[in-house]
Design an enzyme around this catalytic site. Sequence first.
Site, PDB file in Angstrom:
ATOM      1  CB  SER A 104      -4.224  -0.152  -3.697  1.00  0.00           C
ATOM      2  OG  SER A 104      -5.231   0.744  -3.155  1.00  0.00           O
ATOM      3  CD  GLU A 133      -1.646   0.273   3.878  1.00  0.00           C
ATOM      4  OE1 GLU A 133      -2.496  -0.490   3.361  1.00  0.00           O
ATOM      5  OE2 GLU A 133      -1.182   0.819   4.145  1.00  0.00           O
ATOM      6  CB  CYS A 134       1.063   4.269  -0.066  1.00  0.00           C
ATOM      7  SG  CYS A 134       0.683   6.312   0.323  1.00  0.00           S
ATOM      8  CB  ALA A 135       5.285   3.432   1.245  1.00  0.00           C
TER       9      ALA A 135
END
Length: 446
Positions: A424, A328-330
């Site tokens: 994501s 997620e993200c990073a």
Amino acid sequence: MVNRIVIAAPASGHGKTTVTTGLLAAFARRGVRVAPFKVGPDYIDPGYHALAAGRPGRNLDPVMVGEHLVGPLFAHGSAGADLAIVEGVMGLYDGRTGAGESGSTAQVAGLLDAPVIMVVDAAAQGRSIAALVHGFRSFGNVRMAGVILNRVGSDRHEQILRDACEEVGTPVLGALRRADAVAAPSRHLGLVPAAERRAEALASVDALATLIAASVDLDAVAAVAASAAPFPATPWTPEAADPVPGGPVVAVAGGPAFSFSYAETTELLTGAGATVVPFDPLHDTSLPAGARALVVGGGFPEVHAAALSENAELRAEVAAFRGVIAAECAGLLWLCRTLDGQPMCGVLDAEAVMTPSLTLGYRDAVALADSPLAPAGTRVTGHEFHRTTVHPRSGLLLSPAAGAAWAWRGADPEGFATATVHASYLHLHWAGTPSLARNLVAAAAR
């Protein structure tokens, strides 16, 4: 039963994190077992709380986990503690945009039946502070037990402020002078995480303990916390009803580049039957032995892009990894081909770049495709917080075999979902959907 207080403020920037971290450290110096909490989704403040308290900083976010879990998560996180200190988010009554009190500090204080101490930046205020304090105290149903003044200019200024608060029957429990500020450095998404500056962060926390002990009546604060009524919540448990046998190894990324993680994530993975092994993508040149799954959370890979790129041996191993991945993200950025032009792992046929605009807010999302994390149709509430974009935005634009991770109202589908990868921008608190952990562990075992 645990003594507890909530530290709130009229708005962001008044000094909640300074006061909360200092209180945790000052009480810990006294030998008090303190449990730290943060209202909302923020990852950075709990990192400083954890240094001060010597135990994990945890989040209480009724939007992401549901208000029914706030009490049980609090009871779980405060087990064995003498005193729990909860840092609020934004202003006392600020929560999810357009949703009234939902997600606010006031809501969490009510759910915990906890007294509130307000931190007020008084640098440009005099007697008018009485109107401010009175207004916040009378607007909602919180029990405001006192005020801590921040950025006070002089003895005379402090006396004016104390007299004004006395007029409206609100005790002043402490006063911090402007010259005494102990600051942590900031950048594009807020404070620099403690994991990136551990030695300096420990020194800052130690200085805050000294400052708060000299500026705040700790006995009075302890008395306020002790005034909280008994709290009959059954502690939340991360143990799955049917853990996956075999103990598959799940490698969880950490270190300075991937410091955004809720403590409950690894607890849920362990409770679901996994053998959790941490690794640091900045420094480890190989994955943990026997890893069957990778969990790569949030952080600041854009700050560490050069170092992550230089770790070519690990990047190659991740690119060839045959297990399952949840990012997620990073983590999403690290799996792309490039980040700001520098080579990353290449698991995803996508490129990531920094942008000047901030993407921020809660999202009510539904899974569009089956993945190791969640079957299609799974509904979650998560949080976005980033200044990067990924091109293409979702797997739907790559091939029929690569679907999108999530969809939510007002935006195109987002993220990447395949039989082995879920990546994501959406940050999730897995306690709100504990099936995520078991799904991933079961996929790793297969």
